[in-house]
Motif scaffolding. Sequence first.
Motif, PDB file in Angstrom:
ATOM      1  N   GLY A  25       0.035   9.210  -6.150  1.00  0.00           N
ATOM      2  CA  GLY A  25       1.475   9.074  -5.957  1.00  0.00           C
ATOM      3  C   GLY A  25       1.852   8.588  -4.574  1.00  0.00           C
ATOM      4  O   GLY A  25       2.972   8.127  -4.362  1.00  0.00           O
ATOM      5  N   ASP A  26       0.937   8.690  -3.607  1.00  0.00           N
ATOM      6  CA  ASP A  26       1.205   8.179  -2.262  1.00  0.00           C
ATOM      7  C   ASP A  26       1.189   6.659  -2.276  1.00  0.00           C
ATOM      8  O   ASP A  26       0.555   6.034  -3.127  1.00  0.00           O
ATOM      9  CB  ASP A  26       0.140   8.653  -1.265  1.00  0.00           C
ATOM     10  CG  ASP A  26       0.292  10.108  -0.889  1.00  0.00           C
ATOM     11  OD1 ASP A  26       1.374  10.682  -1.113  1.00  0.00           O
ATOM     12  OD2 ASP A  26      -0.682  10.677  -0.353  1.00  0.00           O
ATOM     13  N   VAL A  27       1.880   6.077  -1.310  1.00  0.00           N
ATOM     14  CA  VAL A  27       1.842   4.623  -1.139  1.00  0.00           C
ATOM     15  C   VAL A  27       1.094   4.335   0.155  1.00  0.00           C
ATOM     16  O   VAL A  27       1.354   4.943   1.192  1.00  0.00           O
ATOM     17  CB  VAL A  27       3.260   4.014  -1.106  1.00  0.00           C
ATOM     18  CG1 VAL A  27       3.202   2.536  -0.772  1.00  0.00           C
ATOM     19  CG2 VAL A  27       3.948   4.223  -2.444  1.00  0.00           C
ATOM     20  N   ILE A  28       0.143   3.425   0.074  1.00  0.00           N
ATOM     21  CA  ILE A  28      -0.712   3.067   1.199  1.00  0.00           C
ATOM     22  C   ILE A  28      -0.274   1.713   1.747  1.00  0.00           C
ATOM     23  O   ILE A  28      -0.066   0.763   0.987  1.00  0.00           O
ATOM     24  CB  ILE A  28      -2.193   2.985   0.752  1.00  0.00           C
ATOM     25  CG1 ILE A  28      -2.634   4.283   0.099  1.00  0.00           C
ATOM     26  CG2 ILE A  28      -3.088   2.619   1.926  1.00  0.00           C
ATOM     27  CD1 ILE A  28      -2.565   5.501   0.984  1.00  0.00           C
ATOM     28  N   GLU A  29      -0.149   1.646   3.059  1.00  0.00           N
ATOM     29  CA  GLU A  29       0.138   0.394   3.746  1.00  0.00           C
ATOM     30  C   GLU A  29      -1.198  -0.144   4.252  1.00  0.00           C
ATOM     31  O   GLU A  29      -1.920   0.553   4.967  1.00  0.00           O
ATOM     32  CB  GLU A  29       1.076   0.639   4.913  1.00  0.00           C
ATOM     33  CG  GLU A  29       1.333  -0.583   5.753  1.00  0.00           C
ATOM     34  CD  GLU A  29       2.159  -0.254   6.980  1.00  0.00           C
ATOM     35  OE1 GLU A  29       3.241  -0.830   7.116  1.00  0.00           O
ATOM     36  OE2 GLU A  29       1.698   0.579   7.789  1.00  0.00           O
TER      37      GLU A  29
END
Length: 75
Positions: free
Chosen positions: A52-56
């Motif tokens: 569910g996290d968003v990675i840059e």
Amino acid sequence: MVDVSDHELVPEHNILDEEDLDDVLAEYDIDRTDLPKIKRTDSALPDGAEVGDVIEIVRNSRTTDRAVVYRLVVE
């Protein structure tokens, strides 16, 4: 064991906080689920990354010096 995320060819991966994520989603007029996916088992992910996290991901680029892309962590 070798930590792949420390290798010089692996681009920088950061977990995006909710405030920055809202800005990115608004800029591109998309939902979180519209982002490309990255598996939780990917060895380049930061240790604290959860589903569910968003990675840059920040990569070096010959044309723009750096290219930033975003990925949603999935199971």
